[in-house]
Design a protein around this motif. Structure first.
Motif, PDB file in Angstrom:
ATOM      1  N   GLU A 180      52.598  10.337  79.766  1.00  0.00           N
ATOM      2  CA  GLU A 180      53.652   9.412  80.204  1.00  0.00           C
ATOM      3  C   GLU A 180      54.635  10.068  81.169  1.00  0.00           C
ATOM      4  O   GLU A 180      55.168   9.407  82.066  1.00  0.00           O
ATOM      5  CB  GLU A 180      54.375   8.832  78.997  1.00  0.00           C
ATOM      6  N   SER A 198      52.919   9.892  84.348  1.00  0.00           N
ATOM      7  CA  SER A 198      52.937   8.508  84.816  1.00  0.00           C
ATOM      8  C   SER A 198      54.253   8.179  85.510  1.00  0.00           C
ATOM      9  O   SER A 198      54.281   7.561  86.582  1.00  0.00           O
ATOM     10  CB  SER A 198      52.699   7.552  83.641  1.00  0.00           C
ATOM     11  N   SER A 240      55.898   0.324  86.320  1.00  0.00           N
ATOM     12  CA  SER A 240      56.614   0.846  85.168  1.00  0.00           C
ATOM     13  C   SER A 240      57.866   1.607  85.602  1.00  0.00           C
ATOM     14  O   SER A 240      58.940   1.471  84.997  1.00  0.00           O
ATOM     15  CB  SER A 240      55.699   1.759  84.358  1.00  0.00           C
ATOM     16  N   GLY A 260      57.950   1.333  79.748  1.00  0.00           N
ATOM     17  CA  GLY A 260      56.533   1.605  79.934  1.00  0.00           C
ATOM     18  C   GLY A 260      55.705   1.188  78.739  1.00  0.00           C
ATOM     19  O   GLY A 260      54.597   0.656  78.882  1.00  0.00           O
ATOM     20  N   SER A 312      52.775  -1.485  78.831  1.00  0.00           N
ATOM     21  CA  SER A 312      51.439  -1.106  78.358  1.00  0.00           C
ATOM     22  C   SER A 312      50.945  -2.063  77.282  1.00  0.00           C
ATOM     23  O   SER A 312      49.772  -2.459  77.274  1.00  0.00           O
ATOM     24  CB  SER A 312      51.476   0.330  77.812  1.00  0.00           C
ATOM     25  N   PRO A 345      49.452   4.869  79.555  1.00  0.00           N
ATOM     26  CA  PRO A 345      49.735   4.265  80.862  1.00  0.00           C
ATOM     27  C   PRO A 345      48.538   4.160  81.799  1.00  0.00           C
ATOM     28  O   PRO A 345      48.671   3.579  82.874  1.00  0.00           O
ATOM     29  CB  PRO A 345      50.797   5.212  81.452  1.00  0.00           C
TER      30      PRO A 345
END
Length: 531
Positions: free
Chosen positions: A39, A42, A79, A94, A98, A143
């Motif tokens: 994450e 991401s 996101s 996020g 998701s 993600p």
């Protein structure tokens, strides 16, 4: 008695009730899930893509930072932008996004199931996928794999629609298939598989409809349809991928090579032995499928072998559905792709597999509908789904660590030979416990972890305790040791707390050097987490 038939009006009422219940469960439990290693990457990818557009391409960080350029940023950029706008927090936003994609994938399983066998197959497909711990456990905080799985499934759905509409498919169907394919490519280049599926679906339609006599005409139509499908999908992909925009044909292919032979070689625990990711045995992926999938999948496959042999061996649609589920892992094995984290990178194969076994269950039920054996099939399906549902509740919020009983011996059996919480979901609970436990310490408590330190840092900042706690990588007061994972802290320390599920330790909180004062006595330490 409830009749499992599409003509039953109650079945129509169950579908919206099921999805409302699913949405409620996701919303109520959303905050229980922690941060995964990917994450942070991401967020970075989304930020770099934002800089690319904000600077009109002058900021070229998105083209070379780490290995992030190998991936599109469709999910990551959305996101990131929403995380900056909404007040919930970057990671929480996020997670919400998701989970929406995860539910969207379950809706896709329903739609594909309906295409194959009506509302019964659709409903059963969505239930089976929901009660697949590997899918549901990743739904909240993955993600890449969950958005990709969802869009890949919708791409398959529209390709099956395209096949049904041949020889002259609707432009709307082609555009929707292209949009889903392009967005999936905007997350991971592996969606190139869908271009191959497009051609295979057409070839099997030709064979099925004995259309070889008009091959020239149909080939011309196919070329025009494929040009539209490919062109739109490629354009959509480019919108969310700066690296691909620089060289629209070459760079995606370079990324494909980079993904197949990914430059990452961590130690991987497999069947009780440590391997490097690039030197795993050939059966790594099949073994993970066999231990991670719930028992209902194997019952469905066994039933499928019987049904295919007796009745449906000429049903090309079923063969294509099976192909879409089994072909990707076979390709990965043949190409000797870099593998780690079990079957995480192949979550996109689970939705079509869930639909496939649901089709087979309904077909078996119909074949046996005049006998009492249909009730036996129903009873086994309900029993297996119920056992998995109970396991998922007991594992919450760590459903993704699930191991089946038939091949792995349950979580306790799998924990002895395989990676468990490889993404560090339990770090959140460990951090929250640590913040509470050391709240009275007179000096700043230094917290380390064998996962990514950002997983600790975020929850410290979220609690507003930066003055009392800090996340560091060297010589902390206390650190978190994930089960079955190598750790750079060589001193074992003293175990003061554990995060456990179903009697298996996922993480240990270990104290290396206590802060000066302010600690509870050792007798007060809880042996296992109840969070």
């Amino acid at each position: 008695m409830f009749q499992f038939s599409d003509t039953n009006p109650n079945l129509k009422k169950i579908v919206p009730f099921f999805f409302a219940l699913l949405a409620l469960a996701v919303l109520v439990t959303l905050s229980d899930y922690g941060i995964t290693w990917d994450e942070k990457l991401s967020k970075t990818n989304g930020f770099l893509t934002f800089l690319w557009y904000d600077s009109l391409g002058k900021d070229r960080s998105a083209l070379h930072t780490m290995d992030l350029y190998l991936y599109g940023a469709f999910f990551d950029s959305i996101s990131y932008v929403l995380g900056e706008i909404l007040p919930f927090g970057a990671y929480e936003t996020g997670h919400f996004l998701s989970s929406l994609f995860g539910i969207f994938g379950i809706v896709g399983a329903y739609q594909l199931g309906c295409l194959f066998g009506g509302r019964r197959v659709g409903l059963l497909s969505s239930v089976v996928l929901t009660l697949t711990p590997a899918y549901y456990g990743h739904l909240f905080n993955n993600p890449k794999d969950i958005p990709f799985a969802s869009l890949f499934l919708w791409g398959i759905y529209f390709l099956f629609r395209y096949r049904e509409e041949l020889p002259i498919p609707k432009t709307k169907t082609l555009l929707l298939a292209a949009a889903c394919t392009g967005l999936a490519l905007g997350i991971r280049i592996g969606a190139l598989l869908l271009f191959g599926y497009f051609g295979i679906f057409w070839l099997t339609w030709l064979f099925e409809n004995h259309a070889l006599a008009r091959l020239k005409v149909d080939t011309q139509r196919f070329a025009k349809n494929f040009a539209l499908y490919f062109g739109v999908a490629w354009f959509v992909m480019l919108v969310f991928w700066p690296f691909a925009q620089v060289k629209p044909l070459l760079n995606p292919l370079l990324a494909l090579g980079g993904n197949v032979q990914f430059d990452f070689n961590p130690p991987v625990l497999f069947e009780g032995l440590l391997y490097s990711a690039k030197d795993l045995p050939w059966n790594y992926l099949p073994r993970w499928y066999s231990i991670r999938l719930p028992e209902i999948y194997f019952f469905g496959m066994l039933l499928g072998m019987v049904l295919f042999g007796l009745r449906y061996k000429r049903d090309l649609r079923l063969w294509l559905l099976a192909f879409s589920a089994f072909f990707p892992p076979v390709v990965a094995m043949v190409l000797k792709s870099t593998l780690y984290d079990g079957m995480r990178h192949f979550l996109f194969t689970l939705p079509p597999l869930a639909v496939l076994i649901s089709v087979l269950f309904v077909k078996a039920y119909d074949l046996l509908s005049e006998t009492k054996w249909c009730y036996a099939v129903s009873a086994v399906v309900i029993a297996l789904l119920s056992v998995t549902a109970v396991d998922m509740v007991r594992l919450h919020p760590y459903q993704y660590v699930y191991f089946n009983r038939i091949f792995a011996g349950g979580l306790s059996g799998g924990a002895q030979q395989y990676d468990i919480d490889y993404w560090g979901h339990s770090v959140k609970a460990a951090t929250q416990w640590t913040l509470s436990h050391y709240a009275g310490a007179p000096e700043k408590v230094e917290v380390g972890t064998c996962s990514d330190y950002s997983q600790v840092e975020y929850w410290i900042e979220k609690a507003g305790l930066e003055k009392q706690f800090t996340a560091i990588t060297q010589k902390p007061h206390v650190y978190f040791k994930l089960a079955n994972k190598e750790c750079y802290y060589r001193e074992p320390g003293r175990v003061i707390h554990k995060i456990e599920r179903m009697g298996v330790t996922l993480l240990e909180v270990r104290e290396l050097r206590p802060p000066t004062i302010g600690l509870q006595e050792a007798a007060d330490y809880s042996p296992a987490s109840k969070s």
